[in-house]
Design an enzyme around this catalytic site. Sequence first.
Site, mmCIF file in Angstrom:
data_model
loop_
_atom_site.group_PDB
_atom_site.id
_atom_site.type_symbol
_atom_site.label_atom_id
_atom_site.label_comp_id
_atom_site.label_asym_id
_atom_site.label_seq_id
_atom_site.Cartn_x
_atom_site.Cartn_y
_atom_site.Cartn_z
ATOM 1 N N THR A 15 0.814 -1.223 0.000
ATOM 2 C CA THR A 15 0.000 0.000 0.000
ATOM 3 C C THR A 15 0.845 1.269 0.000
ATOM 4 O OG1 THR A 15 -1.789 -1.092 1.164
ATOM 5 C CG2 THR A 15 -1.728 1.281 1.361
ATOM 6 N N ASP A 59 1.574 -6.683 -4.511
ATOM 7 C CA ASP A 59 0.777 -6.646 -3.291
ATOM 8 C C ASP A 59 1.333 -7.802 -2.459
ATOM 9 O OD1 ASP A 59 -2.486 -5.900 -2.482
ATOM 10 O OD2 ASP A 59 -1.432 -7.531 -1.466
ATOM 11 N N SER A 60 1.542 -7.605 -1.174
ATOM 12 C CA SER A 60 2.251 -8.637 -0.409
ATOM 13 C C SER A 60 1.447 -9.930 -0.265
ATOM 14 C CB SER A 60 2.683 -8.112 0.958
ATOM 15 O OG SER A 60 1.610 -8.106 1.852
ATOM 16 N N SER A 61 0.187 -9.919 -0.680
ATOM 17 C CA SER A 61 -0.573 -11.171 -0.689
ATOM 18 C C SER A 61 0.050 -12.151 -1.689
ATOM 19 C CB SER A 61 -2.022 -10.918 -1.098
ATOM 20 O OG SER A 61 -2.511 -9.798 -0.429
ATOM 21 N N ASP A 92 0.167 -6.915 4.745
ATOM 22 C CA ASP A 92 -0.582 -8.173 4.898
ATOM 23 C C ASP A 92 0.296 -9.372 5.278
ATOM 24 O OD1 ASP A 92 -2.903 -6.842 4.381
ATOM 25 O OD2 ASP A 92 -3.141 -7.571 2.335
ATOM 26 N N THR A 277 -0.229 -22.015 19.941
ATOM 27 C CA THR A 277 -1.548 -21.650 20.459
ATOM 28 C C THR A 277 -2.299 -20.686 19.528
ATOM 29 O OG1 THR A 277 -2.773 -20.585 22.249
ATOM 30 C CG2 THR A 277 -0.520 -19.832 21.928
ATOM 31 N N GLN A 278 -3.618 -20.843 19.508
ATOM 32 C CA GLN A 278 -4.470 -19.919 18.744
ATOM 33 C C GLN A 278 -4.577 -18.566 19.448
ATOM 34 O OE1 GLN A 278 -8.367 -21.609 18.084
ATOM 35 N NE2 GLN A 278 -7.532 -23.459 17.193
ATOM 36 N N CYS A 279 -4.220 -18.534 20.745
ATOM 37 C CA CYS A 279 -4.304 -17.267 21.475
ATOM 38 C C CYS A 279 -3.266 -16.299 20.928
ATOM 39 C CB CYS A 279 -4.011 -17.481 22.961
ATOM 40 S SG CYS A 279 -5.215 -18.514 23.767
HETATM 41 N N1 ASP Z 1 -2.658 -5.502 0.468
HETATM 42 C C1 ASP Z 1 -1.576 -4.646 0.900
HETATM 43 C C2 ASP Z 1 -0.309 -5.473 0.891
HETATM 44 O O1 ASP Z 1 -0.069 -6.209 1.810
HETATM 45 C C3 ASP Z 1 -1.852 -4.089 2.243
HETATM 46 C C4 ASP Z 1 -0.757 -3.170 2.779
HETATM 47 O O2 ASP Z 1 0.252 -2.894 2.192
HETATM 48 O O3 ASP Z 1 -0.949 -2.684 3.896
HETATM 49 O O4 ASP Z 1 0.460 -5.412 -0.032
#
Ligand code: ASP
Length: 343
Positions: A15, A59-61, A92, A277-279
């Site tokens: 972003t 995008d880091s996804s 992300d 742990t999920q916590c």
């Molecule tokens: N979708 C964006 C990413 O991870 C979100 C961000 O940068 O905050 O690339």
Amino acid sequence: MDQQKSILIIYTGGTIGMIKDPSTGLLKPFNFDNIYLQMPALKLLDHQIDSFCFEPVIDSSDMNPQHWGEIAQVIGDNYEKYDGFVVLHGSDTMAYTASALSFMLENLNKPVILTGSQLPLGMLRSDGRENFITSIEIAAAQEDDTPLVPEVAIYFENQLMRGNRTIKASAEHFEAFKSPNYPPLADVGVYIKYNKQFIRKPNFKKLKVQTAMNNDVAVMKLFPGISQGFVEAVLKTEGLKALVLETYGSGNALTEEWFLKSLEQHINKGLVVVNVTQCQSGSVDMEKYQTGILLHNIGVISGFDITTEAAVTKLMYLHGVYQDPQQVRQKFIRSIRGEMTNV
Ligand code: ASP
């Protein structure tokens, strides 16, 4: 006045460097040159700043272990030339990348600071400007010619955190990251206050870059009613070498026989199963409840207070280095980059 330092900015996307596509109205990454247009103040910094831009920026996804290898390699190739590194990255998957880099960069003695933002730099209310400028200052900070933060860290919204201790905790607050099980490395306000007692000490050994990561890893989050079919399908995944089991509370799981038997069979065949742990905070302690000790008895190993992000990347890293699951198990149970607290 501090001496001028040399910093390499590695721009991967996210972003911080995004603009709105006029045709779709959606955010997409743009070329790094625009960062200077958006932030002329960068040129005013008293440091020598160079940049390396990923092609294409993402995008880091879309991050993956190969990208991590490329970032680690850029740092390795430029290690002697620069005093510190700032990695601009989408928020992300930033916690995964920071964790992965911490493992891949053995004997790291210079700062590698990851940052990004929740709003693009070009927007008036962007959190990116402060995150970016302060990250550069932290990457350049030294005392007696020694970097103050010789480790992989995330700087976001006034806090510097050990990278492999972080989780992304908010999709909309500027304070997007948390380090629930480890204190901040620095608190930032008018001054940058380094919490030196929590920062790793440099070992002055030669940097070793390990880019091979084995992604035969799975994560399974338990939930009441989880089905046998689902669990067995995951365990039967071809080539699976490691499983991060996200359990309840202090490391507890269902005690049904089919569940424990299936896990045990695969562990006996060499699957490394780590209990996380999920916590959000706190540690696994398999010796506290009957439901935990059963996992311990079949050979599940404790992840203590490790995050899922660090557990996944540590397993990828260890399986990239070692063939023998026994060695992976032995290495996993000890902290290697400050990623967990052994109790
Ligand atoms: N979708 C964006 C990413 O991870 C979100 C961000 O940068 O905050 O690339």
